[in-house]
Design an enzyme around this catalytic site. Structure first.
Site, short mmCIF file in Angstrom:
data_model
loop_
_atom_site.label_atom_id
_atom_site.label_comp_id
_atom_site.label_asym_id
_atom_site.label_seq_id
_atom_site.Cartn_x
_atom_site.Cartn_y
_atom_site.Cartn_z
N ASP A 1 62.66 29.81 23.40
CA ASP A 1 63.14 28.92 24.46
C ASP A 1 64.16 27.92 23.95
O ASP A 1 65.02 27.47 24.71
CB ASP A 1 61.96 28.17 25.08
CG ASP A 1 61.41 28.87 26.31
OD1 ASP A 1 61.93 29.94 26.67
OD2 ASP A 1 60.44 28.36 26.90
N HIS B 1 96.44 64.71 43.74
CA HIS B 1 95.92 64.56 42.38
C HIS B 1 96.38 65.74 41.52
O HIS B 1 96.85 65.57 40.39
CB HIS B 1 94.39 64.50 42.40
CG HIS B 1 93.84 63.17 42.79
ND1 HIS B 1 94.00 62.65 44.05
CD2 HIS B 1 93.11 62.26 42.09
CE1 HIS B 1 93.40 61.47 44.11
NE2 HIS B 1 92.86 61.21 42.93
N HIS C 1 55.03 25.56 33.46
CA HIS C 1 56.32 25.52 34.16
C HIS C 1 56.15 25.17 35.63
O HIS C 1 56.95 24.42 36.19
CB HIS C 1 57.03 26.86 34.02
CG HIS C 1 57.86 26.97 32.78
ND1 HIS C 1 58.97 26.20 32.55
CD2 HIS C 1 57.73 27.77 31.69
CE1 HIS C 1 59.50 26.50 31.37
NE2 HIS C 1 58.76 27.46 30.83
N GLN D 1 53.67 28.81 29.20
CA GLN D 1 54.32 29.27 30.44
C GLN D 1 53.63 28.74 31.68
O GLN D 1 54.27 28.47 32.69
CB GLN D 1 54.32 30.80 30.49
CG GLN D 1 55.29 31.45 29.53
CD GLN D 1 56.71 30.95 29.72
OE1 GLN D 1 57.32 31.15 30.75
NE2 GLN D 1 57.23 30.27 28.71
N GLU E 1 58.75 38.88 31.55
CA GLU E 1 59.89 38.09 31.04
C GLU E 1 59.71 37.86 29.54
O GLU E 1 60.63 38.08 28.76
CB GLU E 1 59.94 36.75 31.79
CG GLU E 1 61.05 35.82 31.30
CD GLU E 1 60.96 34.43 31.91
OE1 GLU E 1 61.94 33.70 31.82
OE2 GLU E 1 59.88 34.07 32.44
N HIS E 2 58.52 37.38 29.14
CA HIS E 2 58.20 37.15 27.72
C HIS E 2 57.01 38.02 27.35
O HIS E 2 56.01 38.05 28.08
CB HIS E 2 57.83 35.70 27.46
CG HIS E 2 58.87 34.70 27.89
ND1 HIS E 2 58.80 34.03 29.10
CD2 HIS E 2 60.00 34.28 27.29
CE1 HIS E 2 59.84 33.22 29.22
NE2 HIS E 2 60.60 33.36 28.14
#
Length: 850
Positions: free
Chosen positions: A779, A838, A679, A676, A745-746
């Site tokens: 991934d 109604h 990235h 990671q 996220e992971h």
């Protein structure tokens, strides 16, 4: 000078609002939902029932409001805290005598609400407030302001406040006042021809001197175009024949109400009839540099130095850092000027490449100047540390502004914290991600989005040329299916096979998620409620293509769209320089049945899919990751009712959290962290250590350093890893408590009995269980989706899945006997809420069943 101040008393029509924003500050009630552009001068009105506190008031000023208008009851709280120049006092005529000397000296003027006002009263008010601005809001609903009354008030020195509900763009309205008539009412001319000298400027620089008439001023106000009065030829619509038109940003009058200033954006060759930017000569200094760089961005030949700077962000970044360093080292006046000029050149080159103008920079400076809250102004630790280190070595102060280059020989290592020793505030800091100023990013992408929304394909292809560096798209940005077959020379057969396997796995997992049968529940006898799924008809899939091609993202977004049965699938991805799409992404588009490929990236691609163009289909929902420009554009369009588009989720930098105990393999853990960290420099990497011995932590750190140095993106990891953290915990429960608060996220579990701990996971995008479940598999090819929530949004968002591409519709079927059961309940509740129709809809049926 302000002629009058419009008060937004309710939701104002967009066309009227645009016009009002050209002619001076608008007054906005604090709790108004009206959307006002960030650089529009505005006053915030805090009436007696406003529920904001002082901190929220200051926040409004920090966000760009010129002034706040506060009632007398608030004065003691505001005066002395907020600068007097930023405060107006809200008064009724009867409460003027209650204003103390302290309050009077702590404000810059007053907004007076009164049924009737005359010149004598205004004059006395002006004396009482020592010449400060006197705004007046007549409150007699039966006597709206007229041009004559506006003229009278301005001649008395007051600024009329006119509710927007009393204003109109139409001519000849009976109950409303034309904006142009209101603005021109108090203007006076000392010329025999009745014209008004008008200075035309752009970005604070004079373009020329012209003349205006009442008719030309009104047309300029209403159209937003530069319109003046020629003394020979009548109305002069600037650029009508030459194409050098002007967009009017603001119109101001001088202190005597007899001359005007038009602040414009000049298009075409320039203002002057001699094809120069200004009637006073050619540009010089920063305007000349900006114009030169804009020309070179469009026309510089390949291989030229400026073209290299535009095409190579790393080179440009290095030059900016180099010149900042040299400026900091400069000592004499001449050296400082020389090095500052170099730095400005490269900084403005970066701005030009990003579509940022000098006017944008000036607006940002103006916004900063409006901030009431001030930062301490301390340098960030990395610069302080770099300065201290360099001082020790060189014996002199180094450049504080130059970005320190990571030491190539220094260990690549994370920062370590012991959770039990952290205070609550320190623990909260460990959970934070880097701050992304969403408002600032949205302000940056708004011009791009607006350009595509209004300009269609022509604007889109211009932006593709500017930002995607592709200048060959001449006819259309869209490629329509069927797409051409790819040969083995275009697509490596091994890559093709790998994509095929990944596609099969991802499709298998996502097909299992599809809802094919309706949910049907009888809630009571004769009352059957159902829920069934339908595909979202038109979807847009954003596949990034910056530093790497991402066919995996095309699969992760395209497969669930295909499984869900979406009718129109538009895949957007940045084109290559020759206008083509990478064969890997093209192949994935064919596999998932995409109906079109949009050759565009960034905010311009998001805008094209959100609004549609002449050739780009409009979509109903946009999916996909991207940089902060893409994220900001997605957030902007989903809040625009004209777009009627939703998005998958907010997005941020990639992140991973690894929980590891003494059974872990240090090499495996390090590889997961680095997967990671590569990235980007803002990627988030966290290791939560469960009773790990120091020698194991040291082994992991050694593996991180060694593996990173052997990887191609080591330079990125030299920056991302030092920002990442190791958190020491004493138990599995403490580790998961931290992880659930972080909501990664992971989440990767290197634990003795990893499967049994999955039950402890409350917040995560995707979980990777055990030592042989690297995040890389998720991934690419295991089958789960890799488009996941970041920035802690895993607390409330799921990752992309098949149901993301479906909507759910409910239905109910009630028999006559069922209505007898549920009808009385419905009628009772409708009566309780006072909704008689109604209740009637039920009772009229029940009567037929008696």
């Amino acid at each position: 000078m302000t002629v009058f101040a419009p008060l937004l008393d309710g939701q104002v029509d967009e066309a009227l609002l645009v016009v009002l924003q050209r002619i001076g500050p608008v007054i906005v009630p604090a709790l108004s939902s009206q959307q006002i552009s960030g650089d529009v001068p505005r006053y915030i009105l805090l009436d007696h029932d406003t529920s904001l506190n002082l901190d929220e008031v200051i926040q409004k000023l920090d966000q760009g409001a010129e002034k706040v208008i506060v009632p007398l009851a608030w004065a003691k709280e505001v005066v002395g805290v907020v600068p007097a120049s930023r405060v107006l006092l809200l008064l009724d005529a009867s409460s003027v005598s209650a204003v103390s000397e302290t309050v009077r000296n702590g404000v810059s003027g007053v907004l007076l609400k009164s049924p009737a006002l005359d010149a004598d009263f205004i004059t006395s008010m002006s004396r009482f407030f020592k010449g400060q601005d006197i705004h007046v809001l007549p409150t007699d609903p039966g006597a709206p302001l007229t041009p004559a009354k506006i003229r009278e008030l301005r001649q008395a020195g007051a600024i009329p406040v006119i509710p927007a509900s009393q204003l109109t763009l139409a001519e000849g309205a009976v109950s409303q006042l034309n904006v142009g008539d209101a603005y021109t009412a108090p203007l006076v001319s000392d010329r025999p021809d009745g014209l008004y000298p008008t200075v035309v400027s752009e970005g604070g620089r004079s373009l020329g001197l012209v003349y205006s008439s009442i008719a030309s001023v009104k047309e300029s106000i209403l159209t937003g175009k530069g319109v003046y009065q020629s003394r020979k030829h009548g109305l002069w619509r600037k650029g009508e024949t030459s194409g050098a038109v002007q967009d009017v940003r603001s119109i101001k009058v001088d202190c005597d109400l007899d001359s005007l200033e038009f602040e414009v954006v000049q298009h075409g060759v320039g203002f002057c009839h001699l094809n120069r930017a200004s009637c006073f000569g050619h540009n010089k200094g920063l305007p000349l540099l900006e114009r030169t760089l804009q020309s070179r961005l469009a026309e510089a030949p390949e291989g030229s130095y400026t073209r290299r700077l535009f095409n190579d962000p790393a080179l440009l970044r290095a030059k900016i850092m180099e010149e900042a360093d040299e400026l900091c080292r400069a000592e004499t006046k001449e050296e400082v000027a020389f090095e500052a000029a170099d730095l400005i050149y490269f900084a403005l080159t970066k701005c030009t490449a990003a579509g940022v103008s000098i006017a944008d920079i000036e607006r940002s400076l103006d916004q900063k100047a409006k901030k009431v809250t001030r930062r301490p102004g301390n340098a960030k630790p990395q610069w302080v540390n770099a300065e201290a280190s360099s001082s020790k070595v060189n014996g002199s102060a180094p450049p504080a502004a130059a970005a320190p280059k990571p030491d190539q020989d220094a260990p690549i290592r994370m920062r370590t914290y012991t959770l039990s020793e952290c205070s609550p505030a320190e623990r909260a800091r460990l959970l934070k991600r880097p701050v992304l100023n969403s408002d600032a990013m949205i302000a940056k992408v708004r011009p791009i989005v607006d350009a595509v929304r209004t300009g269609g394909d022509a604007a889109l292809m211009k932006l593709v040329a500017q930002f995607d560096r592709c200048t060959v798209l001449k006819d259309t940005p869209i490629l329509r299916a069927p797409f051409p077959e790819l040969s083995d020379t275009e697509l490596d057969p091994e890559v093709r096979k790998a994509i095929d396997v990944a596609y099969a796995n991802v499709r298998t997992f996502h097909a299992a998620q599809a809802e094919t049968t309706a949910l049907r529940v009888e809630t009571m006898p004769g009352v059957v409620c159902s829920r069934f799924a339908r595909p979202i008809a038109r979807v847009g899939l954003y596949v990034p293509g910056g530093t790497a091609i991402l066919p995996s993202t095309a699969l992760m977004l395209g497969v669930p769209a295909q499984v869900a049965g979406c009718q129109e699938v538009v895949l957007a991805t940045p084109p290559r320089a020759d206008g083509s799409i990478s064969p890997e992404v093209m192949y994935c588009a064919k596999l998932v049945g995409a109906s079109a490929i949009l050759r565009a990236g960034g905010a311009q691609a998001v805008a094209a899919m959100a609004y549609g163009t002449e050739t780009v289909p409009k979509v109903d929902k946009i999916f996909g990751p991207g940089n902060q420009w893409v994220t900001a554009a997605k957030m902007l369009v989903q809040n625009d009712t004209d777009a009627l588009v939703s998005i998958d989720m907010p997005a941020g930098p990639s992140e991973v959290l690894v929980i590891a105990d003494e059974t872990c393999n240090p090499a495996f853990v390090a590889s997961d962290l680095l997967s990671q960290a590569e990235h980007g420099v803002d990627s988030q990497v966290v290791l939560v250590a469960v009773n790990l011995p120091e020698h194991t932590i040291s082994a992991i750190e050694a593996e991180v350093d060694a593996q990173a140095r052997a990887l191609p993106r080591v330079d990125i990891m030299r920056e991302s890893i030092p920002k990442s953290i190791i958190v020491k915990t004493t138990s599995v429960q403490e580790a998961f408590s931290f992880s659930n608060d972080y909501a990664p996220e992971h989440l990767i579990l290197h634990l003795a009995d990893a499967p049994s701990t999955v039950a402890l996971v409350q917040n995560a995008g995707s979980v990777f269980v055990g030592p042989y479940s690297p995040e890389s598999c998720g991934d690419y090819a295991s089958g789960t989706n890799h488009t996941l929530p970041t920035n802690g949004y895993a607390r409330q968002f799921s990752g992309v899945n098949t149901q993301s591409f479906q909507k759910h519709i409910t239905s109910q079927e009630i028999t006559a006997s069922g209505l007898k059961n549920v009808g009385p309940v419905v009628a009772t509740l409708a009566d309780c809420e006072g909704l008689g129709a109604h209740a009637n809809a039920v009772r009229i049926r029940l009567r037929t069943l008696q």
